[in-house]
Design a protein around this motif. Structure first.
Motif, PDB file in Angstrom:
ATOM      1  N   ILE A  66       0.872  -1.001  -0.181  1.00  0.00           N
ATOM      2  CA  ILE A  66      -0.095   0.133   0.164  1.00  0.00           C
ATOM      3  C   ILE A  66       0.388   1.267  -0.056  1.00  0.00           C
ATOM      4  O   ILE A  66       0.774   2.165  -0.978  1.00  0.00           O
ATOM      5  N   LEU A  67       2.410   1.049   0.250  1.00  0.00           N
ATOM      6  CA  LEU A  67       2.883   2.765   0.949  1.00  0.00           C
ATOM      7  C   LEU A  67       3.444   2.903  -0.894  1.00  0.00           C
ATOM      8  O   LEU A  67       3.532   4.027  -0.678  1.00  0.00           O
ATOM      9  N   ARG A  68       4.118   1.427  -1.034  1.00  0.00           N
ATOM     10  CA  ARG A  68       4.365   1.824  -2.595  1.00  0.00           C
ATOM     11  C   ARG A  68       3.668   2.703  -3.444  1.00  0.00           C
ATOM     12  O   ARG A  68       3.244   3.076  -4.407  1.00  0.00           O
ATOM     13  N   LEU A  69       2.362   1.525  -3.630  1.00  0.00           N
ATOM     14  CA  LEU A  69       0.972   2.117  -4.418  1.00  0.00           C
ATOM     15  C   LEU A  69       1.241   4.009  -4.670  1.00  0.00           C
ATOM     16  O   LEU A  69       1.075   4.646  -4.791  1.00  0.00           O
ATOM     17  N   LEU A  70       0.788   3.930  -2.852  1.00  0.00           N
ATOM     18  CA  LEU A  70       0.718   5.191  -2.387  1.00  0.00           C
ATOM     19  C   LEU A  70       2.250   6.484  -2.765  1.00  0.00           C
ATOM     20  O   LEU A  70       1.476   7.661  -3.079  1.00  0.00           O
ATOM     21  N   ASN A  71       2.967   5.561  -2.295  1.00  0.00           N
ATOM     22  CA  ASN A  71       4.023   6.694  -3.527  1.00  0.00           C
ATOM     23  C   ASN A  71       3.971   6.782  -4.827  1.00  0.00           C
ATOM     24  O   ASN A  71       4.279   7.673  -5.349  1.00  0.00           O
ATOM     25  N   ARG A  72       4.038   6.113  -5.331  1.00  0.00           N
ATOM     26  CA  ARG A  72       3.956   5.934  -7.188  1.00  0.00           C
ATOM     27  C   ARG A  72       2.299   6.775  -7.611  1.00  0.00           C
ATOM     28  O   ARG A  72       2.420   7.733  -8.124  1.00  0.00           O
ATOM     29  N   ARG A  73       1.367   6.737  -6.670  1.00  0.00           N
ATOM     30  CA  ARG A  73       0.401   7.541  -6.880  1.00  0.00           C
ATOM     31  C   ARG A  73       0.354   8.938  -6.596  1.00  0.00           C
ATOM     32  O   ARG A  73      -0.333   9.055  -7.386  1.00  0.00           O
ATOM     33  N   ILE A  74       0.756   9.510  -5.296  1.00  0.00           N
ATOM     34  CA  ILE A  74       0.697  10.433  -4.883  1.00  0.00           C
ATOM     35  C   ILE A  74       1.704  11.934  -4.743  1.00  0.00           C
ATOM     36  O   ILE A  74       1.947  12.410  -4.066  1.00  0.00           O
ATOM     37  N   GLY A  75       2.738  10.524  -4.645  1.00  0.00           N
ATOM     38  CA  GLY A  75       4.187  10.974  -4.424  1.00  0.00           C
ATOM     39  C   GLY A  75       4.935  10.549  -3.147  1.00  0.00           C
ATOM     40  O   GLY A  75       3.709   9.465  -2.242  1.00  0.00           O
ATOM     41  N   GLU A  76       5.657  11.210  -2.838  1.00  0.00           N
ATOM     42  CA  GLU A  76       6.124  10.835  -0.851  1.00  0.00           C
ATOM     43  C   GLU A  76       5.319  11.018  -0.059  1.00  0.00           C
ATOM     44  O   GLU A  76       4.696  12.474   0.339  1.00  0.00           O
ATOM     45  N   ILE A  77       4.793  10.590   0.957  1.00  0.00           N
ATOM     46  CA  ILE A  77       3.827  10.541   1.675  1.00  0.00           C
ATOM     47  C   ILE A  77       5.141  10.993   3.303  1.00  0.00           C
ATOM     48  O   ILE A  77       6.185   9.486   3.387  1.00  0.00           O
ATOM     49  N   ASP A  78       5.072  12.135   3.783  1.00  0.00           N
ATOM     50  CA  ASP A  78       5.845  12.008   5.143  1.00  0.00           C
ATOM     51  C   ASP A  78       5.187  10.551   6.532  1.00  0.00           C
ATOM     52  O   ASP A  78       4.470  10.377   6.137  1.00  0.00           O
ATOM     53  N   ALA A  79       6.615  11.144   7.206  1.00  0.00           N
ATOM     54  CA  ALA A  79       6.241  10.495   8.526  1.00  0.00           C
ATOM     55  C   ALA A  79       4.653   9.698   9.223  1.00  0.00           C
ATOM     56  O   ALA A  79       4.533   8.760   9.699  1.00  0.00           O
ATOM     57  N   LEU A  80       4.526  10.835   9.232  1.00  0.00           N
ATOM     58  CA  LEU A  80       2.954  10.796  10.353  1.00  0.00           C
ATOM     59  C   LEU A  80       2.545   9.851   9.898  1.00  0.00           C
ATOM     60  O   LEU A  80       1.528   9.397  10.112  1.00  0.00           O
ATOM     61  N   LEU A  81       1.772  10.508   8.080  1.00  0.00           N
ATOM     62  CA  LEU A  81       0.834   9.342   7.567  1.00  0.00           C
ATOM     63  C   LEU A  81       1.217   7.890   7.739  1.00  0.00           C
ATOM     64  O   LEU A  81       0.379   7.351   7.365  1.00  0.00           O
ATOM     65  N   ILE A  82       2.147   7.990   6.988  1.00  0.00           N
ATOM     66  CA  ILE A  82       3.271   6.008   7.043  1.00  0.00           C
ATOM     67  C   ILE A  82       2.807   5.924   8.979  1.00  0.00           C
ATOM     68  O   ILE A  82       2.443   4.532   8.872  1.00  0.00           O
TER      69      ILE A  82
END
Length: 87
Positions: free
Chosen positions: A35-51
């Motif tokens: 899910i994290l990889r797909l999100l990074n690909r879809r919307i860009g890098e995600i900050d630590a709080l969201l992770i």
């Protein structure tokens, strides 16, 4: 036919249950990573709080996020989705 002593059967059953728990935890971690990889690909890098929030989701919520992320176009969409989960 010779039966195993009760304590030995209990130990073997406990080992098997431990293996099953380990496999389930591994599957859950694998889903989170995907899910994290797909999100990074879809919307860009995600900050630590969201992770951190994503890592705290249940299996069912992760599955729902996996479907919902297909409609995301930015991080705000993810934030909105996560906020709706805590309601």
């Amino acid at each position: 036919m010779r039966l195993k002593p009760l304590y030995q059967r209990d130990r073997e059953q406990a080992k098997e249950e431990g293996r099953q728990e380990g496999r389930e935890e591994g599957r859950q971690e694998g889903k989170k990573d995907l899910i994290l990889r797909l999100l990074n690909r879809r919307i860009g890098e995600i900050d630590a709080l969201l992770i951190g929030q994503i890592k705290g989701l249940s299996i069912k919520q992760l599955e729902n996020l996996g479907e919902a992320l297909l409609d995301f176009s930015n991080v705000a969409d993810l934030e909105t989705w996560l906020n709706q989960q805590s309601i």
